[in-house]
Motif scaffolding. Structure first.
Motif, PDB file in Angstrom:
ATOM      1  N   VAL A  75       0.933  -1.133  -0.025  1.00  0.00           N
ATOM      2  CA  VAL A  75      -0.129  -0.049   0.030  1.00  0.00           C
ATOM      3  C   VAL A  75       0.772   1.153  -0.107  1.00  0.00           C
ATOM      4  O   VAL A  75       0.700   2.139  -0.556  1.00  0.00           O
ATOM      5  CB  VAL A  75      -0.879  -0.012   1.227  1.00  0.00           C
ATOM      6  CG1 VAL A  75      -1.724   1.390   1.171  1.00  0.00           C
ATOM      7  CG2 VAL A  75      -2.072  -1.118   1.232  1.00  0.00           C
ATOM      8  N   GLU A  76       2.015   1.189   0.743  1.00  0.00           N
ATOM      9  CA  GLU A  76       2.913   2.425   0.884  1.00  0.00           C
ATOM     10  C   GLU A  76       3.443   2.680  -0.621  1.00  0.00           C
ATOM     11  O   GLU A  76       3.712   3.974  -0.962  1.00  0.00           O
ATOM     12  CB  GLU A  76       4.043   2.416   2.004  1.00  0.00           C
ATOM     13  CG  GLU A  76       3.140   2.235   3.498  1.00  0.00           C
ATOM     14  CD  GLU A  76       2.524   0.827   3.807  1.00  0.00           C
ATOM     15  OE1 GLU A  76       2.038   0.983   4.962  1.00  0.00           O
ATOM     16  OE2 GLU A  76       2.643  -0.081   3.168  1.00  0.00           O
ATOM     17  N   ALA A  77       3.737   1.602  -1.207  1.00  0.00           N
ATOM     18  CA  ALA A  77       4.406   1.634  -2.501  1.00  0.00           C
ATOM     19  C   ALA A  77       3.465   2.365  -3.506  1.00  0.00           C
ATOM     20  O   ALA A  77       3.806   3.130  -4.175  1.00  0.00           O
ATOM     21  CB  ALA A  77       5.018   0.315  -2.984  1.00  0.00           C
ATOM     22  N   ALA A  78       2.275   1.951  -3.317  1.00  0.00           N
ATOM     23  CA  ALA A  78       1.028   2.460  -4.309  1.00  0.00           C
ATOM     24  C   ALA A  78       1.148   4.055  -3.952  1.00  0.00           C
ATOM     25  O   ALA A  78       0.998   4.779  -4.955  1.00  0.00           O
ATOM     26  CB  ALA A  78      -0.079   1.621  -4.140  1.00  0.00           C
ATOM     27  N   ALA A  79       1.064   4.299  -2.709  1.00  0.00           N
ATOM     28  CA  ALA A  79       0.836   5.922  -2.486  1.00  0.00           C
ATOM     29  C   ALA A  79       2.198   6.415  -2.946  1.00  0.00           C
ATOM     30  O   ALA A  79       1.859   7.790  -3.644  1.00  0.00           O
ATOM     31  CB  ALA A  79       0.810   5.885  -0.800  1.00  0.00           C
ATOM     32  N   LEU A  80       3.292   5.858  -2.943  1.00  0.00           N
ATOM     33  CA  LEU A  80       4.650   6.664  -3.489  1.00  0.00           C
ATOM     34  C   LEU A  80       4.276   6.722  -4.863  1.00  0.00           C
ATOM     35  O   LEU A  80       4.679   7.841  -5.431  1.00  0.00           O
ATOM     36  CB  LEU A  80       5.798   5.734  -3.130  1.00  0.00           C
ATOM     37  CG  LEU A  80       7.033   6.334  -3.666  1.00  0.00           C
ATOM     38  CD1 LEU A  80       7.482   7.733  -3.081  1.00  0.00           C
ATOM     39  CD2 LEU A  80       8.252   5.333  -3.324  1.00  0.00           C
ATOM     40  N   GLY A  81       3.660   5.863  -5.740  1.00  0.00           N
ATOM     41  CA  GLY A  81       3.673   5.850  -7.247  1.00  0.00           C
ATOM     42  C   GLY A  81       2.634   7.064  -7.335  1.00  0.00           C
ATOM     43  O   GLY A  81       2.901   7.816  -8.194  1.00  0.00           O
ATOM     44  N   MET A  82       1.514   7.061  -6.479  1.00  0.00           N
ATOM     45  CA  MET A  82       0.634   8.087  -6.916  1.00  0.00           C
ATOM     46  C   MET A  82       1.351   9.417  -6.537  1.00  0.00           C
ATOM     47  O   MET A  82       1.004  10.697  -7.142  1.00  0.00           O
ATOM     48  CB  MET A  82      -0.559   8.183  -5.787  1.00  0.00           C
ATOM     49  CG  MET A  82      -1.526   7.281  -6.364  1.00  0.00           C
ATOM     50  SD  MET A  82      -2.516   7.569  -7.736  1.00  0.00           S
ATOM     51  CE  MET A  82      -3.195   9.191  -7.084  1.00  0.00           C
ATOM     52  N   LEU A  83       2.393   9.579  -5.768  1.00  0.00           N
ATOM     53  CA  LEU A  83       2.958  11.006  -5.315  1.00  0.00           C
ATOM     54  C   LEU A  83       3.748  11.398  -6.575  1.00  0.00           C
ATOM     55  O   LEU A  83       3.928  12.494  -6.920  1.00  0.00           O
ATOM     56  CB  LEU A  83       3.872  10.704  -4.282  1.00  0.00           C
ATOM     57  CG  LEU A  83       4.547  11.916  -3.614  1.00  0.00           C
ATOM     58  CD1 LEU A  83       3.649  13.232  -3.210  1.00  0.00           C
ATOM     59  CD2 LEU A  83       5.463  11.582  -2.402  1.00  0.00           C
ATOM     60  N   VAL A  84       4.408  10.215  -6.914  1.00  0.00           N
ATOM     61  CA  VAL A  84       5.389  10.340  -8.222  1.00  0.00           C
ATOM     62  C   VAL A  84       4.541  10.995  -9.316  1.00  0.00           C
ATOM     63  O   VAL A  84       5.071  11.920 -10.280  1.00  0.00           O
ATOM     64  CB  VAL A  84       6.028   8.941  -8.599  1.00  0.00           C
ATOM     65  CG1 VAL A  84       6.877   9.435  -9.996  1.00  0.00           C
ATOM     66  CG2 VAL A  84       7.192   8.701  -7.492  1.00  0.00           C
ATOM     67  N   VAL A  85       3.331  10.495  -9.557  1.00  0.00           N
ATOM     68  CA  VAL A  85       2.495  10.810 -10.724  1.00  0.00           C
ATOM     69  C   VAL A  85       1.878  12.243 -10.629  1.00  0.00           C
ATOM     70  O   VAL A  85       2.001  13.128 -11.594  1.00  0.00           O
ATOM     71  CB  VAL A  85       1.217  10.084 -10.888  1.00  0.00           C
ATOM     72  CG1 VAL A  85       0.301  10.417 -11.764  1.00  0.00           C
ATOM     73  CG2 VAL A  85       1.599   8.477 -11.002  1.00  0.00           C
ATOM     74  N   LEU A  86       1.483  12.816  -9.507  1.00  0.00           N
ATOM     75  CA  LEU A  86       1.095  14.001  -9.212  1.00  0.00           C
ATOM     76  C   LEU A  86       2.647  15.027  -9.309  1.00  0.00           C
ATOM     77  O   LEU A  86       2.215  16.078  -9.860  1.00  0.00           O
ATOM     78  CB  LEU A  86       0.722  14.176  -7.658  1.00  0.00           C
ATOM     79  CG  LEU A  86      -0.833  13.658  -7.720  1.00  0.00           C
ATOM     80  CD1 LEU A  86      -1.014  14.029  -6.273  1.00  0.00           C
ATOM     81  CD2 LEU A  86      -1.788  13.842  -8.652  1.00  0.00           C
ATOM     82  N   LEU A  87       3.810  14.552  -9.111  1.00  0.00           N
ATOM     83  CA  LEU A  87       4.847  15.415  -9.246  1.00  0.00           C
ATOM     84  C   LEU A  87       5.189  15.618 -10.907  1.00  0.00           C
ATOM     85  O   LEU A  87       5.425  16.840 -11.198  1.00  0.00           O
ATOM     86  CB  LEU A  87       6.212  14.848  -8.373  1.00  0.00           C
ATOM     87  CG  LEU A  87       6.056  14.985  -6.787  1.00  0.00           C
ATOM     88  CD1 LEU A  87       7.120  14.253  -6.346  1.00  0.00           C
ATOM     89  CD2 LEU A  87       6.123  16.595  -6.832  1.00  0.00           C
ATOM     90  N   PHE A  88       5.180  14.538 -11.366  1.00  0.00           N
ATOM     91  CA  PHE A  88       5.607  14.353 -12.997  1.00  0.00           C
ATOM     92  C   PHE A  88       4.594  14.619 -13.824  1.00  0.00           C
ATOM     93  O   PHE A  88       4.868  15.206 -15.115  1.00  0.00           O
ATOM     94  CB  PHE A  88       6.648  13.514 -12.987  1.00  0.00           C
ATOM     95  CG  PHE A  88       7.841  13.481 -12.209  1.00  0.00           C
ATOM     96  CD1 PHE A  88       8.862  14.359 -12.397  1.00  0.00           C
ATOM     97  CD2 PHE A  88       8.139  12.584 -10.918  1.00  0.00           C
ATOM     98  CE1 PHE A  88      10.085  14.290 -11.643  1.00  0.00           C
ATOM     99  CE2 PHE A  88       9.286  12.852 -10.297  1.00  0.00           C
ATOM    100  CZ  PHE A  88      10.238  13.651 -10.530  1.00  0.00           C
ATOM    101  N   ALA A  89       3.607  13.935 -13.733  1.00  0.00           N
ATOM    102  CA  ALA A  89       2.272  13.948 -14.519  1.00  0.00           C
ATOM    103  C   ALA A  89       1.015  14.002 -14.027  1.00  0.00           C
ATOM    104  O   ALA A  89       0.146  13.124 -13.965  1.00  0.00           O
ATOM    105  CB  ALA A  89       2.308  12.496 -15.415  1.00  0.00           C
ATOM    106  N   PRO A  90       0.805  15.252 -13.329  1.00  0.00           N
ATOM    107  CA  PRO A  90      -0.529  15.291 -12.739  1.00  0.00           C
ATOM    108  C   PRO A  90      -1.832  15.255 -13.454  1.00  0.00           C
ATOM    109  O   PRO A  90      -2.745  14.954 -13.055  1.00  0.00           O
ATOM    110  CB  PRO A  90      -0.219  16.666 -12.112  1.00  0.00           C
ATOM    111  CG  PRO A  90       0.400  17.581 -12.961  1.00  0.00           C
ATOM    112  CD  PRO A  90       1.505  16.534 -13.353  1.00  0.00           C
ATOM    113  N   ASP A  91      -1.847  15.556 -15.060  1.00  0.00           N
ATOM    114  CA  ASP A  91      -2.743  15.463 -15.814  1.00  0.00           C
ATOM    115  C   ASP A  91      -2.896  14.016 -16.379  1.00  0.00           C
ATOM    116  O   ASP A  91      -3.883  13.926 -17.050  1.00  0.00           O
ATOM    117  CB  ASP A  91      -2.677  16.439 -16.866  1.00  0.00           C
ATOM    118  CG  ASP A  91      -2.596  18.055 -16.414  1.00  0.00           C
ATOM    119  OD1 ASP A  91      -3.297  18.221 -15.297  1.00  0.00           O
ATOM    120  OD2 ASP A  91      -1.851  18.634 -17.140  1.00  0.00           O
TER     121      ASP A  91
END
Length: 309
Positions: A75-91
């Motif tokens: 779960v924590e790894a999935a949340a980290l992936g979401m964070l990376v997406v919002l940083l580099f590809a928010p759209d």
């Protein structure tokens, strides 16, 4: 079915079941049902079903009754992936975000299983502790990044397990999680064989690596879809498979339907409790499950020593 119906008529908006049956529901009440209540109930059912199934698969592959996506760093790894997406590809579309989170969840789960191979003579209780420590490390790294880029509030959303914001058009990715749970049932026999260990399953003619990959992909995508839609839902994958296993054994072909049904029921119950306990405000379902799940985990560890061994 009774819990699903109750979920439709519990909340701040006072919609009466009797009025609904008599056809005296106003246009506003219909709008609330169609936009919020029905999507929320479906999301609860799909999330509970899929996370319970993912937990059962995780326990089978790790050969440990005390693990599930919330205690292995998935779960924590999935949340980290979401964070990376919002940083580099928010759209990025929500499906794309889910896939990126799934890749991170797969990496986190694979890292957990790799760590297990490096620990000789591991205890069944030590295994989930390793997963929790791994999850803590990943969560701390994600928190540092979120703090650095002023995204702590967004990160808290993924870890709360809150369905109050689920609306029509924002939960549909959970249909994929539900579909993955059905696919898992079709491969239940092979997953059960893989749970017997690599040497034994290979001697029976099973492609062990292929089945492991199949199970890990299901776990990762299910976890990612739930995290993207509602945030972390802890301990469902721990409570439900253990309860069903005590009653019906460990044959996934036999137990997965019961696991799916009980998983949906527990999440629905916890969500209804969260809506009623401090009404008209809500307690996130993740918080209610966290309390119940942690007590159940302690019961397994301390109250059933024979089961823990």
């Amino acid at each position: 079915m009774a819990l699903s119906v109750a979920s439709l008529f519990v909340g701040v908006a006072n919609i009466s079941l009797i009025d609904f049956l008599d056809g005296r529901v106003s246009q506003t009440d219909w709008l609330v049902l169609q936009t919020s209540r029905i999507p929320r109930t479906l999301a609860l059912v799909f999330a509970g079903t899929s996370m319970a199934v993912a937990g059962a698969i995780m326990q089978m592959l790790a050969r440990n009754k005390f693990v599930e996506p919330a205690t292995t760093g998935t779960v924590e790894a999935a949340a980290l992936g979401m964070l990376v997406v919002l940083l580099f590809a928010p759209d990025l579309p929500i499906v794309g975000k889910m896939l990126v989170a799934g890749v991170f969840a797969l990496a986190g789960t694979g890292l957990f299983l790799w760590l297990l191979t490096k620990i000789p003579l591991r205890s069944v209780v030590i295994v989930p502790l390793i997963g929790m420590m791994l999850g803590g490390v990943i969560s701390s790294f994600a928190a540092f990044i979120a703090y650095r880029f002023d995204m702590m509030q967004a990160m808290n959303v993924w870890t709360s397990g809150d369905f109050s914001t689920v609306l029509r058009g924002r939960y549909e990715v959970l249909w994929l999680a539900f579909g993955l749970a059905i696919i898992a049932y079709r491969g239940a026999d092979k997953l059960t064989m893989a749970g017997l260990g690599q040497e034994f399953s290979v001697s029976l003619g099973l492609d062990y690596r292929k089945v492991m990959t199949f199970g890990l992909v299901i776990i990762s995508l299910v976890t990612a879809s739930v995290v993207v839609s509602a945030g972390m839902i802890p301990f469902v994958g721990l409570i439900v498979p253990n309860l069903v296993s005590l009653a019906f054994g460990d044959n996934l072909k036999k137990t997965l339907p019961w696991i799916a049904l009980l998983g949906a029921a527990i999440v629905l119950v916890c969500d209804i409790i969260g809506r009623l306990i401090i009404a008209p405000f809500e307690v996130p379902v993740g918080a209610v499950l966290g309390v119940i799940g942690s007590l159940f985990f302690l019961y397994l560890v301390l109250g059933r020593n024979a089961y823990a061994r």
